[in-house]
Scaffold this motif. Structure first.
Motif, PDB file in Angstrom:
ATOM      1  N   UNK A 176       0.865  -1.177   0.000  1.00 40.41           N
ATOM      2  CA  UNK A 176       0.000   0.000   0.000  1.00 40.41           C
ATOM      3  C   UNK A 176       0.898   1.222   0.000  1.00 40.41           C
ATOM      4  N   UNK A 177       0.875   1.989  -1.081  1.00 38.29           N
ATOM      5  CA  UNK A 177       1.688   3.194  -1.183  1.00 38.29           C
ATOM      6  C   UNK A 177       1.627   3.741  -2.588  1.00 38.29           C
ATOM      7  N   UNK A 178       1.645   5.069  -2.722  1.00 38.62           N
ATOM      8  CA  UNK A 178       1.462   5.688  -4.020  1.00 38.62           C
ATOM      9  C   UNK A 178       2.744   5.826  -4.830  1.00 38.62           C
ATOM     10  N   UNK A 179       3.885   5.991  -4.189  1.00 43.97           N
ATOM     11  CA  UNK A 179       5.127   6.184  -4.926  1.00 43.97           C
ATOM     12  C   UNK A 179       6.147   5.145  -4.517  1.00 43.97           C
ATOM     13  N   UNK A 180       7.116   5.508  -3.696  1.00 45.04           N
ATOM     14  CA  UNK A 180       8.205   4.589  -3.365  1.00 45.04           C
ATOM     15  C   UNK A 180       8.169   4.049  -1.941  1.00 45.04           C
ATOM     16  N   UNK A 181       7.310   4.560  -1.083  1.00 44.16           N
ATOM     17  CA  UNK A 181       7.196   4.090   0.303  1.00 44.16           C
ATOM     18  C   UNK A 181       5.920   3.254   0.440  1.00 44.16           C
ATOM     19  N   UNK A 182       6.058   2.036   0.975  1.00 40.41           N
ATOM     20  CA  UNK A 182       4.922   1.116   1.024  1.00 40.41           C
ATOM     21  C   UNK A 182       4.806   0.421   2.375  1.00 40.41           C
ATOM     22  N   UNK A 183       3.596   0.266   2.804  1.00 41.99           N
ATOM     23  CA  UNK A 183       3.275  -0.607   3.926  1.00 41.99           C
ATOM     24  C   UNK A 183       3.076  -1.980   3.307  1.00 41.99           C
ATOM     25  N   UNK A 184       3.681  -3.020   3.901  1.00 36.61           N
ATOM     26  CA  UNK A 184       3.654  -4.355   3.302  1.00 36.61           C
ATOM     27  C   UNK A 184       3.044  -5.373   4.257  1.00 36.61           C
ATOM     28  N   UNK A 220       5.340  -5.013   7.480  1.00 36.75           N
ATOM     29  CA  UNK A 220       6.569  -4.247   7.401  1.00 36.75           C
ATOM     30  C   UNK A 220       6.504  -3.050   6.485  1.00 36.75           C
ATOM     31  N   UNK A 221       7.690  -2.559   6.186  1.00 39.12           N
ATOM     32  CA  UNK A 221       7.888  -1.390   5.332  1.00 39.12           C
ATOM     33  C   UNK A 221       8.735  -1.809   4.131  1.00 39.12           C
ATOM     34  N   UNK A 222       8.392  -1.296   2.953  1.00 41.27           N
ATOM     35  CA  UNK A 222       9.164  -1.590   1.738  1.00 41.27           C
ATOM     36  C   UNK A 222       9.419  -0.300   0.987  1.00 41.27           C
ATOM     37  N   UNK A 223      10.677  -0.042   0.685  1.00 42.19           N
ATOM     38  CA  UNK A 223      11.078   1.098  -0.134  1.00 42.19           C
ATOM     39  C   UNK A 223      11.381   0.549  -1.520  1.00 42.19           C
ATOM     40  N   UNK A 224      10.585   0.958  -2.514  1.00 37.83           N
ATOM     41  CA  UNK A 224      10.797   0.508  -3.886  1.00 37.83           C
ATOM     42  C   UNK A 224      10.282   1.571  -4.833  1.00 37.83           C
ATOM     43  N   UNK A 225      11.154   2.070  -5.695  1.00 34.11           N
ATOM     44  CA  UNK A 225      10.766   3.075  -6.679  1.00 34.11           C
ATOM     45  C   UNK A 225       9.972   2.416  -7.804  1.00 34.11           C
ATOM     46  N   UNK A 226       8.941   3.085  -8.317  1.00 37.24           N
ATOM     47  CA  UNK A 226       8.136   2.516  -9.405  1.00 37.24           C
ATOM     48  C   UNK A 226       8.947   2.214 -10.671  1.00 37.24           C
ATOM     49  N   UNK A 227       9.964   3.022 -10.942  1.00 34.49           N
ATOM     50  CA  UNK A 227      10.757   2.830 -12.157  1.00 34.49           C
ATOM     51  C   UNK A 227      11.903   1.835 -11.983  1.00 34.49           C
ATOM     52  N   UNK A 228      12.106   1.335 -10.794  1.00 35.51           N
ATOM     53  CA  UNK A 228      13.138   0.323 -10.548  1.00 35.51           C
ATOM     54  C   UNK A 228      14.359   0.876  -9.861  1.00 35.51           C
TER      55      UNK A 228
END
Length: 189
Positions: free
Chosen positions: A96-104, A144-152
């Motif tokens: 759940x997250x709009x850009x690069x920060x996500x709740x997992x 947890x938390x996941x940091x992932x950019x949409x473009x890779x």
């Protein structure tokens, strides 16, 4: 000791969640163009470590579903040659997250092969029982938390990963391990 470890894990989880909620105010949703990832996870759903591949299954706005499969070898500390037991962690996670920060949030199953081990009365060491290997499995849960950019590019994840150990030849009842965490580092493309 157990109380200190529980406090440390809970504190880390609270900070990770607080950081992700702070970032949830992202107004513009970016579609993931990097649909695959490879990463090393220490702890987590494999227990010790695992090399994993993940792929995006579904995405709609700020909601994403990712499936992953991994491979790990667990060393069995017995007398004689070291026995390496394979494990294959499988997991489905929602982000759940709009850009690069996500709740997992995720669930999975990790089947593994375990060598039968007995205690040797003469030496006091552990020895392998001939033909006594058995299949076991754990059922991990992830928050947890996941940091992932949409473009890779580079990504990491950190999470609280308690698990249920399924009954098998060595244990008749379900066992719950409440204190466990994982840290994953990798790249998405």
């Amino acid at each position: 000791m157990s109380f200190k470890l529980n406090s440390a894990i809970i504190g880390t989880l609270v900070l990770a969640l607080a950081f992700s909620f702070d970032c949830s105010a992202q107004t513009e949703v970016e579609k993931f163009t990097a649909r695959n990832s490879v990463y090393l996870e220490i702890g987590g759903n494999a227990g010790q470590y695992a090399f994993n591949y993940g792929g995006l299954i579904y995405q709609k706005r700020a909601f994403k579903v990712i499936g992953s499969v991994g491979f790990s070898l667990w060393a069995e500390p017995i007398e004689g040659p070291t026995i390496w037991n394979p494990a294959i962690p499988l997991e489905v996670s929602t982000l759940f997250g709009a850009k690069k920060h996500h709740l997992e949030f995720g669930v999975g199953i990790t089947p593994f092969l375990q060598a039968g081990v007995n205690s040797s009365w003469e030496s006091g060491n552990l020895v392998q029982s001939k033909g006594a290997s058995h299949l076991g499995a754990i059922l991990p849960i992830r928050v947890g938390y996941r940091y992932q950019k949409p473009e890779g590019g580079f990504f990491f994840r950190v999470g609280y990963t308690p698990f249920f150990a399924m009954p098998n030849k060595t244990r008749e009842d379900w066992a719950f391990q409440s204190v466990f965490a994982g840290l994953g580092l990798g790249v998405s493309f």
